[in-house]
Write an enzyme that holds these catalytic residues in place. Structure first.
Site, short mmCIF file in Angstrom:
data_model
loop_
_atom_site.label_atom_id
_atom_site.label_comp_id
_atom_site.label_asym_id
_atom_site.label_seq_id
_atom_site.Cartn_x
_atom_site.Cartn_y
_atom_site.Cartn_z
N TYR A 1 -12.77 -4.22 -3.73
CA TYR A 1 -13.88 -3.82 -4.60
C TYR A 1 -14.84 -4.98 -4.86
O TYR A 1 -15.98 -4.96 -4.39
CB TYR A 1 -13.41 -3.21 -5.93
CG TYR A 1 -14.59 -2.64 -6.71
CD1 TYR A 1 -15.21 -1.47 -6.29
CD2 TYR A 1 -15.10 -3.30 -7.82
CE1 TYR A 1 -16.31 -0.97 -6.97
CE2 TYR A 1 -16.20 -2.80 -8.50
CZ TYR A 1 -16.80 -1.63 -8.07
OH TYR A 1 -17.89 -1.15 -8.74
N ARG B 1 -9.50 -0.70 3.97
CA ARG B 1 -9.20 -0.35 2.58
C ARG B 1 -9.92 -1.27 1.59
O ARG B 1 -10.32 -0.83 0.52
CB ARG B 1 -7.69 -0.44 2.33
CG ARG B 1 -6.90 0.76 2.84
CD ARG B 1 -5.45 0.64 2.42
NE ARG B 1 -4.66 1.80 2.84
CZ ARG B 1 -4.46 2.88 2.10
NH1 ARG B 1 -4.98 2.97 0.89
NH2 ARG B 1 -3.72 3.87 2.56
N LYS C 1 -0.38 -10.36 8.08
CA LYS C 1 -0.20 -8.96 8.48
C LYS C 1 -1.58 -8.45 8.87
O LYS C 1 -2.48 -8.35 8.04
CB LYS C 1 0.37 -8.12 7.33
CG LYS C 1 0.46 -6.63 7.64
CD LYS C 1 0.88 -5.82 6.42
CE LYS C 1 0.84 -4.32 6.72
NZ LYS C 1 1.20 -3.51 5.53
N THR D 1 0.83 -1.21 0.00
CA THR D 1 0.00 0.00 0.00
C THR D 1 0.86 1.25 0.00
O THR D 1 0.63 2.18 -0.78
CB THR D 1 -0.92 0.01 1.24
OG1 THR D 1 -1.69 -1.18 1.26
CG2 THR D 1 -1.83 1.22 1.22
N THR D 2 1.87 1.27 0.87
CA THR D 2 2.74 2.44 1.01
C THR D 2 3.56 2.67 -0.25
O THR D 2 3.98 3.79 -0.53
CB THR D 2 3.66 2.27 2.23
OG1 THR D 2 2.88 1.85 3.36
CG2 THR D 2 4.38 3.55 2.58
N ILE E 1 5.08 -4.84 10.02
CA ILE E 1 5.33 -4.34 8.66
C ILE E 1 4.91 -2.89 8.71
O ILE E 1 3.73 -2.58 8.81
CB ILE E 1 4.57 -5.16 7.61
CG1 ILE E 1 5.12 -6.60 7.60
CG2 ILE E 1 4.70 -4.52 6.23
CD1 ILE E 1 4.40 -7.54 6.64
N TYR F 1 -2.63 -10.47 4.01
CA TYR F 1 -2.69 -9.07 4.44
C TYR F 1 -4.14 -8.69 4.65
O TYR F 1 -4.92 -8.63 3.70
CB TYR F 1 -2.03 -8.19 3.36
CG TYR F 1 -2.01 -6.70 3.62
CD1 TYR F 1 -2.27 -6.16 4.88
CD2 TYR F 1 -1.70 -5.82 2.60
CE1 TYR F 1 -2.24 -4.79 5.11
CE2 TYR F 1 -1.66 -4.44 2.81
CZ TYR F 1 -1.93 -3.95 4.07
OH TYR F 1 -1.91 -2.60 4.28
#
Length: 315
Positions: free
Chosen positions: A128, A159, A183, A65-66, A225, A154
């Site tokens: 989505y 999100r 994570k 994501t980052t 993380i 994850y």
């Protein structure tokens, strides 16, 4: 009696191999630096990787994501993974973000990352289109069966709109050989505690929230993380290392001292603030890709103050 003891010994060895941590400590969810033109800046990515390794980061997580993976083309995404694997050169584990809301795309990306020499994969839940819990099991199992390297699930429902339930994570870890860790960025401590209770050691836990590192370590976590590690790699490493060495008080002190900075790093959607922070440090992380935009002036001022108060030297 001897036979039963031997069977038990073999079972323990297999279990230990199954749950052996990909890494222990602080892994950085590294940003993807951009040129003013918006292209990936590989020279700066290399500099950031060296900065992390010099400051004892325990793993590099690329294209999460980052790392703005959602706006990278498939070609850029795979090139960034290959560059990172080559640059790190086995000094620390490289974990490649290869998740997608399309199972076939995730399989393609995962197989490529494995071929480049990535040490493990980070697979976000489908977003989505989402999935049922049975759909998650089918999705992650299909990807895992296509590769041989370890996989970290994850879970970030804020999100993706898709939550990996504890029972689902445990089922995957027990039934799929190379799904070995998760994570957890749900922020739901109760859910995470239930996960670790059900797992009984079959899955490794990494915090996905920088303000919950110590709480998750107390539940048996292996590390974090981290977004924070982009700007404070040594301190983030030390937070985990101290806890695992038995210095819980020292670990908690770092966690609590970092709270203001962590809040500032998430006062706008990640990675807007952390890229701004790196630019304030003179690391030249460059611009963001739309739809992400520059920080609001008031939030930038708040971030700058939090960095100074934490002891980070600005350019």
């Amino acid at each position: 009696m001897f036979l039963n003891e031997e069977i038990l010994r073999v079972h323990i060895i297999i279990k230990e191999e199954k749950i052996m941590a990909i890494f222990t400590g602080a892994g950085v969810a590294i940003v993807t630096p951009m040129l003013p033109t918006g292209e990936v800046n590989y020279d700066k990515l290399g500099e950031l990787i060296e900065f992390q390794i010099e400051n004892h980061t325990d793993a590099i997580i690329i294209c999460g994501t980052t790392g703005e993976s959602s706006t990278l083309t498939h070609g850029e995404h795979l090139s960034a993974i290959k560059y990172t694997v080559d640059k790190v050169a086995k000094r620390v584990p490289v974990i490649a973000g290869t998740g997608s809301n399309c199972t076939e795309t995730a399989i393609m990306m995962s197989k490529e990352a494995e071929s480049y020499g990535a040490d493990a994969l980070l697979l976000v839940t489908p977003y989505y289109n989402k999935a049922t819990q049975n759909g998650l099991i089918a999705h992650f199992t299909a990807i895992a069966n296509a590769v041989s390297i370890p996989i970290i699930l994850y879970n970030v429902p804020s999100r993706t709109g898709c939550n990996i339930m504890p029972e689902t994570a445990v089922s995957l870890a027990r039934n799929v050989e190379n799904i070995v860790a998760i994570k957890e960025a749900s922020g739901n401590i109760s859910q995470i505690a239930k996960l670790m209770s059900l797992a009984d050691g079959c899955i490794d836990l990494y915090s996905g929230n920088d303000d919950q590192v110590v709480p998750l370590l107390s539940l048996g976590g292996k590390g974090v993380i981290s977004v924070l590690s982009n700007v404070a790699p040594q301190e983030t490493h030390d937070m985990v290392a101290k806890y695992l060495e038995g210095d819980v008080k020292g670990s908690c002190e770092i966690q609590l001292r970092a709270i203001e900075l962590v809040e500032a790093l998430f006062c706008e959607v990640n990675p807007i603030p952390v890229k701004a922070a790196l630019n304030l440090m003179g690391k030249d992380a460059g611009p963001l890709r739309l739809p992400l935009t520059d920080m609001e002036p008031a939030n930038l001022k708040r971030l700058e103050k939090a960095m100074i108060d934490f002891g980070i030297k600005l350019a």
